[in-house]
Design a protein around this motif. Structure first.
Motif, PDB file in Angstrom:
ATOM      1  N   THR A   1      36.347  19.949  33.373  1.00 37.94           N
ATOM      2  CA  THR A   1      36.424  20.776  32.167  1.00 37.94           C
ATOM      3  C   THR A   1      37.500  21.834  32.384  1.00 37.94           C
ATOM      4  O   THR A   1      37.822  22.176  33.530  1.00 37.94           O
ATOM      5  CB  THR A   1      35.074  21.446  31.866  1.00 37.94           C
ATOM      6  N   GLN A   2      38.026  22.365  31.280  1.00 36.89           N
ATOM      7  CA  GLN A   2      39.108  23.342  31.371  1.00 36.89           C
ATOM      8  C   GLN A   2      38.586  24.692  31.843  1.00 36.89           C
ATOM      9  O   GLN A   2      37.483  25.101  31.493  1.00 36.89           O
ATOM     10  CB  GLN A   2      39.796  23.509  30.016  1.00 36.89           C
ATOM     11  N   ASP A   3      39.425  25.368  32.631  1.00 32.01           N
ATOM     12  CA  ASP A   3      39.104  26.734  33.014  1.00 32.01           C
ATOM     13  C   ASP A   3      39.692  27.690  31.976  1.00 32.01           C
ATOM     14  O   ASP A   3      40.205  27.258  30.936  1.00 32.01           O
ATOM     15  CB  ASP A   3      39.607  27.036  34.432  1.00 32.01           C
ATOM     16  N   GLY A   4      39.643  28.973  32.225  1.00 33.45           N
ATOM     17  CA  GLY A   4      40.118  29.972  31.269  1.00 33.45           C
ATOM     18  C   GLY A   4      41.594  29.870  30.951  1.00 33.45           C
ATOM     19  O   GLY A   4      42.041  30.229  29.854  1.00 33.45           O
ATOM     20  N   SER A   5      42.393  29.355  31.896  1.00 32.60           N
ATOM     21  CA  SER A   5      43.836  29.229  31.673  1.00 32.60           C
ATOM     22  C   SER A   5      44.215  27.900  31.025  1.00 32.60           C
ATOM     23  O   SER A   5      45.389  27.637  30.806  1.00 32.60           O
ATOM     24  CB  SER A   5      44.588  29.403  32.995  1.00 32.60           C
TER      25      SER A   5
ATOM     26  N   ARG B   1      40.601  22.101  37.136  1.00 34.31           N
ATOM     27  CA  ARG B   1      40.652  22.317  38.582  1.00 34.31           C
ATOM     28  C   ARG B   1      39.427  21.717  39.251  1.00 34.31           C
ATOM     29  O   ARG B   1      38.348  21.698  38.689  1.00 34.31           O
ATOM     30  CB  ARG B   1      40.669  23.809  38.902  1.00 34.31           C
ATOM     31  N   HIS B   2      39.655  21.258  40.489  1.00 34.84           N
ATOM     32  CA  HIS B   2      38.529  20.768  41.290  1.00 34.84           C
ATOM     33  C   HIS B   2      38.923  20.831  42.758  1.00 34.84           C
ATOM     34  O   HIS B   2      40.053  20.516  43.124  1.00 34.84           O
ATOM     35  CB  HIS B   2      38.180  19.320  40.914  1.00 34.84           C
TER      36      HIS B   2
END
Length: 164
Positions: free
Chosen positions: A110-114, A118-119
C-alpha cells in the motif's frame, strides 16, 4: 596348484565394471524421481490461453501509460509511480526466481504518505528476478526482468513477454 577365482584380480575387475554401471543407473533413477523439474508444464493449451490473457493485461497497462520506478537498497524496496497520477489502493508484486521456485515471493503493498510503495525484505534477493506488478483489480499487468540490488531508480514499464 590352481588359485581360486576370487583370488584373481582380473575376476574382480570384470565384476566391478558392470556393478558400477548398475549402481550409477540406480543413483540416477533415484535423483530423477526425488527431485522433479518444476519448470515443466503439463497442460499446454490452458497455459497458452493464460498467456493470451496476460498479453491483454500488458497492452492495457501500455494504453493507460502506467509505469513505476524501482529501487532496492539495504533490504528496502521502494516502488514509486511514474506514469499516470492515479492512486492505487494496493499493488500485488510478485518476484519469481529464474530457476528455484522455493525462492519466489509475493508482496501486497500500500502507498505511504509520499505516494511510494515500500517494504523491507529480510531474505537475500540479490541476483536476477522476473517481477510482475498488478493492481488490486487485476485489470493490467507490468512484468520485467530486473537485477537486484538497485541503488538508483530503474524504470519498470509494461513490455510484452518477448521484450524481456
Amino acid at each position: 596348484m590352481k588359485t581360486p577365482w576370487y583370488k584373481e584380480p582380473w575376476a574382480w575387475l570384470v565384476f566391478f565394471l558392470p556393478l558400477s554401471a548398475v549402481i550409477a543407473g540406480i543413483t540416477t533413477l533415484f535423483i530423477a524421481l526425488s527431485d522433479p523439474d518444476d519448470l515443466v508444464v503439463g497442460d499446454y493449451y490452458k497455459k497458452g490461453k493464460a498467456i493470451n490473457l496476460e498479453i491483454t493485461k500488458i497492452k492495457q497497462a501500455q494504453k493507460l501509460g502506467i509505469s513505476f520506478g524501482l529501487k532496492f537498497v539495504d533490504g528496502e524496496l521502494v516502488i514509486k509511480p511514474t506514469g499516470i497520477e492515479k492512486k492505487f489502493p494496493l499493488l500485488n508484486v510478485n518476484f519469481y526466481h529464474p530457476t528455484l521456485e522455493e525462492k519466489d515471493f509475493y508482496l501486497a503493498l500500500t502507498q505511504d504518505g509520499s505516494g511510494n510503495f515500500r517494504h523491507t525484505i529480510e531474505q537475500n534477493v540479490d541476483g536476477k528476478w522476473r517481477m510482475t506488478i498488478t493492481p488490486f483489480e487485476n485489470n493490467w499487468k507490468i512484468q520485467n526482468v530486473i537485477t537486484l540490488p538497485q541503488t538508483e531508480f530503474i524504470d519498470i514499464k509494461p513490455r510484452p513477454i518477448e521484450a524481456n
